[in-house]
Design an enzyme around this catalytic site. Structure first.
Site, PDB file in Angstrom:
ATOM      1  N   ILE A   4       0.839  -1.392   0.155  1.00 49.54           N
ATOM      2  CA  ILE A   4       0.119   0.030  -0.129  1.00 49.54           C
ATOM      3  C   ILE A   4       0.828   1.336   0.020  1.00 49.54           C
ATOM      4  O   ILE A   4       1.781   1.121   0.943  1.00 49.54           O
ATOM      5  CB  ILE A   4      -0.863  -0.053   1.109  1.00 49.54           C
ATOM      6  CG1 ILE A   4      -2.109  -1.367   1.372  1.00 49.54           C
ATOM      7  CG2 ILE A   4      -2.277   1.304   0.868  1.00 49.54           C
ATOM      8  CD1 ILE A   4      -2.728  -1.720   2.505  1.00 49.54           C
ATOM      9  N   CYS A   5       0.712   2.400  -0.809  1.00 49.25           N
ATOM     10  CA  CYS A   5       1.437   3.454  -1.291  1.00 49.25           C
ATOM     11  C   CYS A   5       1.038   4.549  -0.033  1.00 49.25           C
ATOM     12  O   CYS A   5      -0.626   5.026  -0.633  1.00 49.25           O
ATOM     13  CB  CYS A   5       1.408   4.466  -2.538  1.00 49.25           C
ATOM     14  SG  CYS A   5       2.461   5.688  -2.426  1.00 49.25           S
ATOM     15  N   LEU A   6       0.666   4.772   1.018  1.00 46.62           N
ATOM     16  CA  LEU A   6       0.461   6.000   2.307  1.00 46.62           C
ATOM     17  C   LEU A   6       1.507   5.557   2.554  1.00 46.62           C
ATOM     18  O   LEU A   6       2.251   5.396   3.649  1.00 46.62           O
ATOM     19  CB  LEU A   6      -0.809   4.165   3.071  1.00 46.62           C
ATOM     20  CG  LEU A   6      -1.685   5.484   3.571  1.00 46.62           C
ATOM     21  CD1 LEU A   6      -3.016   6.620   3.314  1.00 46.62           C
ATOM     22  CD2 LEU A   6      -2.529   4.459   4.824  1.00 46.62           C
TER      23      LEU A   6
END
Length: 151
Positions: A87-89
């Site tokens: 996840i790109c967070l």
């Protein structure tokens, strides 16, 4: 093993179980209390509505000084989540702060499902489609939700 857990993890776990986040369940693994089985319902206002997504969340030894490790186990068509479920967070990376909690992370992931951000992609091919033909990308996301995220 529970005796070795920091108080903070015990308190956060108790709160998650006693006061769950709507649309999210997070249950500690029976054999490892640092590992959580997470289920997130696709938000109603998103292409992921009607789906239930399985994630794994792991609290490293350094937690809360280091961010939890989280990934999707269910396939999802989303510009900020790659084929491996990463996840790109920002709060899982450079914007992590010990003031944040497991619950904050889960709420942020749920919000990411409602608001995909193709400008900060992890899955560049998905992001490209989201930018060039959003209607088709949403259609694909709905199809993947039907195919892979049914409880």
């Amino acid at each position: 093993m529970a005796g070795q857990l920091p108080r903070r993890i015990i308190k956060e776990t108790q709160r998650l179980l006693a006061d769950p986040v709507p649309g999210i369940s997070a249950n500690p693994d029976e054999s490892n209390a640092r590992y959580f089985h997470v289920m997130i319902a696709g938000p109603d206002d998103s292409p992921f509505a009607g789906g239930v997504f399985k994630l794994e969340l792991f609290l490293p030894e350094e937690y809360p000084m280091a961010a939890p490790k989280v990934r999707f186990m269910t396939k999802i068509y989303h510009p900020n989540i790659d084929k491996l479920g990463r996840i790109c967070l920002d709060i899982l990376k450079d914007k992590w702060s010990p003031a944040l909690q497991i619950r904050t992370v889960l709420l942020s992931i749920q919000a990411l499902l409602s608001a995909p951000n193709p400008e900060d992609p992890l899955a560049t091919d998905v992001a490209e489609q989201w930018k060039t033909n959003e209607a088709e990308a949403i259609k694909t996301a709905k199809q993947w939700t039907m195919n892979y995220a049914q409880a």
